[in-house]
Design an enzyme around this catalytic site. Structure first.
Site, short mmCIF file in Angstrom:
data_model
loop_
_atom_site.label_atom_id
_atom_site.label_comp_id
_atom_site.label_asym_id
_atom_site.label_seq_id
_atom_site.Cartn_x
_atom_site.Cartn_y
_atom_site.Cartn_z
N CYS A 193 70.74 -6.27 -23.19
CA CYS A 193 71.34 -6.69 -22.05
C CYS A 193 71.24 -5.82 -20.76
O CYS A 193 71.65 -6.05 -19.67
CB CYS A 193 72.76 -6.94 -22.40
SG CYS A 193 73.20 -7.82 -23.62
N HIS A 223 79.35 -3.66 -16.56
CA HIS A 223 78.84 -4.47 -17.36
C HIS A 223 79.66 -5.48 -17.48
O HIS A 223 79.36 -6.75 -17.47
CB HIS A 223 78.57 -3.77 -18.77
CG HIS A 223 77.84 -4.58 -19.76
ND1 HIS A 223 76.54 -5.04 -19.39
CD2 HIS A 223 78.24 -5.05 -20.85
CE1 HIS A 223 76.15 -5.88 -20.50
NE2 HIS A 223 77.26 -5.72 -21.39
N HIS A 237 77.29 -14.34 -18.91
CA HIS A 237 76.43 -12.96 -19.32
C HIS A 237 74.91 -14.03 -19.74
O HIS A 237 74.56 -14.55 -20.51
CB HIS A 237 76.76 -12.63 -20.68
CG HIS A 237 76.25 -11.16 -20.93
ND1 HIS A 237 75.13 -10.83 -20.69
CD2 HIS A 237 76.74 -10.23 -21.62
CE1 HIS A 237 74.78 -9.85 -20.99
NE2 HIS A 237 75.69 -9.17 -21.84
#
Length: 635
Positions: free
Chosen positions: A281, A434, A472
């Protein structure tokens, strides 16, 4: 003297819409925008979503009636808002209430009778199962009799427990914008996304190419899930099980290097450095680090950095769902305490949450060294002096967070303190966390940010998380964060995490400030943003992004007031060209760059010498650089 990597263009698409000129950012803070900005962004989205058409520069509805910006807002505003950002996955994209799968059933003969059926000879399996007896009926058909038990797989449908995602705006199909031929969705997004970034510079690409050597251009772009739809690895893996055939393109186009490869081959025509770096990620930041290192070291003068990810498919949903990582309908129902789930609030960073929300996105930035940017009159939107990457060390669970992120964030803050001073970091910085929206993340990330704030004597450190709005997007996630940070620099607004009612009790926030409403702090009040990313497997990255007014101050000092004044004069023309593209894009004229099979380089026309190489199509030669790094070892 290190060259400063400055951002001279940015673009792409996510659930908030088009990224260039901050339209996607404006969608996430629409309630904090003035009327003109709000209505302009809504009109642009309406055209993207095919709710409006444009005739002679005017917006028209499907009946041909011309609408003003105010009328578009009044008539279509609610529909546009409901069809952007995180929301229930649309049935036309993936029917989450009836997802296709195959169910195994076992057939057994009943007492006194055998099970038989008629089939085409061509449909018989090879070899025949041992408990099958085949009797020819005619030239084309046979009767099959089963002895004992036999297992079959039959089509079936079931509801997926995960029903929300950060989809691109409803009706927007990247593959429709150019002559795509069986391109996976992620690659179509890469083509249109990098075009948006290049057009946003206001500089014709050829004018940039003519100022640099062929090997002074670089591209770093990738994805992490490869291309999993039917035109990529998805079709490759499923074809035989579905009784189909593999195509010649599925394997090649499925590779996760393809975003960079497509950009080089069909958009830029670049022969420079290329790479497709992955770090779960944190992938966008991994590529960004490589890009800024190339510029700082003088190896490249222009770098395209980005990611494109299209993971909203049944396989990704079931895979991440099996790990317990995604927000499910039942999980959201328990949080909200009511039967009807608000899928628009599925992604809930630092609040009561139950998992992250998958999203699709493509984000790209155009980097230049500061000298070239001034020479070309490029508009500078910020700079990235550093990206830090650290692993977690020994791990018990590959998906669990670890200590590496403490190192990346601490180094990022220390770097900014050395560059800008303690006061700037303490008073004029903010964090794009994040903020994945998992229960583990809200505790572990908030704790590390809180401890780092304490170490550097930062109080009430503003924290935001763009995943609350767009979900995401895996490889592209830190790209979403970076683009959002540029929007905050432009408008002086730090987005509130508006999908939560309040911060969860277990979130560490003694030194942090996590707001649920937008904060209007002023465009000159923000000097630096820290982009933080945590990835599966111990892939941690933190980036330092400088505001444009800070970069201008640095450039004045380095290049002098006279040179900077000359640059500002050239920049006016660049800004005018960029604004022209933006106005055309708002009317649906995206002018996608896709150059298939044209301007090919003839190998035989390359001029080779012992001091340089001349490549057809490039104004500047590739000059061999003097390399004395290891000369002293031979003297």
């Amino acid at each position: 003297m290190s060259r400063l990597p400055v951002i001279v263009g940015f673009g792409g698409y996510n659930a908030a819409g088009r990224s260039s000129f901050h339209h996607g950012f404006r969608r996430t803070v629409l309630e904090s925008m003035d009327t003109q900005a709000r209505q302009e962004t809504l009109a642009g989205l309406a055209v993207m979503m095919k709710l409006l058409r444009v005739v002679d520069g005017a917006y028209q509805d499907q009946d041909g009636k011309t609408l003003s910006l105010a009328e578009i807002d009044a008539r279509l505003g609610e529909q546009i808002l409901a069809s952007t950002l995180v929301r229930r996955i649309e049935k036309s994209y993936l029917d989450v209430d009836a997802a296709h799968w195959q169910k195994s059933i076992t057939l057994s003969e009943t007492s006194g009778s055998q099970l038989s059926f008629i089939a085409s000879r061509k449909q018989l399996p090879e070899p025949l199962p041992a408990n099958w007896t085949v009797e020819p009926l005619n030239a084309a058909e046979v009767r099959v009799t089963l002895h004992d038990n036999c297992e079959f797989k039959v089509d079936s449908y079931r509801a997926l427990p995960v029903k929300s995602a950060g989809q691109l705006p409803s009706g927007f199909e990247p593959a429709e914008l150019y002559n795509s031929r069986f391109h996976p969705r992620g690659l179509s997004m890469a083509v249109v996304g990098v075009t948006d970034a290049l057009r946003s510079t206001g500089l014709p690409w050829q004018s940039i190419v003519d100022r640099v050597a062929p090997d002074e251009i670089a591209v770093f772009a990738s994805c992490i899930m490869s291309q999993l739809d039917e035109n990529g690895f998805g079709g490759l893996m499923q074809s035989r099980l579905k009784g189909g055939r593999v195509t010649a393109k599925q394997l090649a186009l499925g590779l996760n290097t393809m975003p960079a490869d497509f950009i080089n081959a069909y958009v830029l025509g670049s022969v420079g450095t290329t790479g497709a770096i992955t770090g779960a990620c944190a992938t966008f930041l991994y590529n960004l680090q490589k890009g800024i290192e190339q510029i700082a070291a003088g190896k490249a003068r222009v770098v395209i950095v980005g990611s494109s990810e299209a993971p909203i498919n049944q396989e990704c949903i079931e895979g991440y769902g099996a790990m317990g990582a995604l927000a499910t309908e039942d999980g959201l129902r328990q949080i909200e305490g009511k039967e009807q789930v608000d899928f628009r609030r599925a992604s809930r960073p630092f609040g009561e949450n139950c998992g992250f929300t998958l999203a699709e996105a493509c984000q790209f930035v155009v980097l230049m060294d500061d000298a070239l940017a001034l020479e070309l009159g490029a508009d500078i939107h910020g700079a990235v002096p550093d990206v830090f990457i650290n692993a977690d060390g020994f791990k018990k669970s590959i998906s669990a967070p670890g200590p590496g992120n403490y190192l990346t964030m601490a180094k990022a803050v220390a770097s900014a303190v050395q560059l800008l001073g303690s006061d700037a970091v303490r008073q004029r910085s903010f964090i794009h966390a994040h903020g994945s929206s998992t229960p583990a993340n809200r505790v572990t990330e908030s704790e590390l940010l809180d401890r780092i704030a304490a170490a550097f004597a930062i109080e009430q450190w503003p924290v935001t998380a763009v995943k609350a709005f767009v979900g995401h997007s895996l490889a592209t996630a830190s790209g979403d964060q970076l683009i959002a940070a540029l929007g905050s620099f432009k408008y002086g607004v730090i987005p509130g995490i508006k999908t939560i009612d309040g911060v969860a009790d277990d979130v560490h926030q003694q030194h942090l400030s996590i707001a649920t409403e937008d904060r209007k702090v002023g465009a000159q009040a923000l000097d630096v943003c820290f982009i933080n990313s945590k990835g599966f497997g111990g892939n941690n990255a933190s980036g330092v992004v400088l505001a444009p007014h800070v970069v201008e101050r640095m450039l004045r000092k380095r290049h002098g007031e006279a040179a900077f004044a000359d640059y500002c004069a050239r920049r006016e023309q660049t800004r005018a060209a960029a604004r022209q593209y933006d106005q055309q894009a708002l009317l649906g004229q995206l002018d996608i760059i896709y150059n298939f099979g044209n301007d090919l380089i003839d190998d035989q026309a390359i001029e080779l010498g012992d001091t340089q190489v001349k490549v057809p199509g490039f104004a500047q030669p590739l000059v061999f650089k003097q390399d004395d790094r290891y000369r002293d070892m031979l003297d």
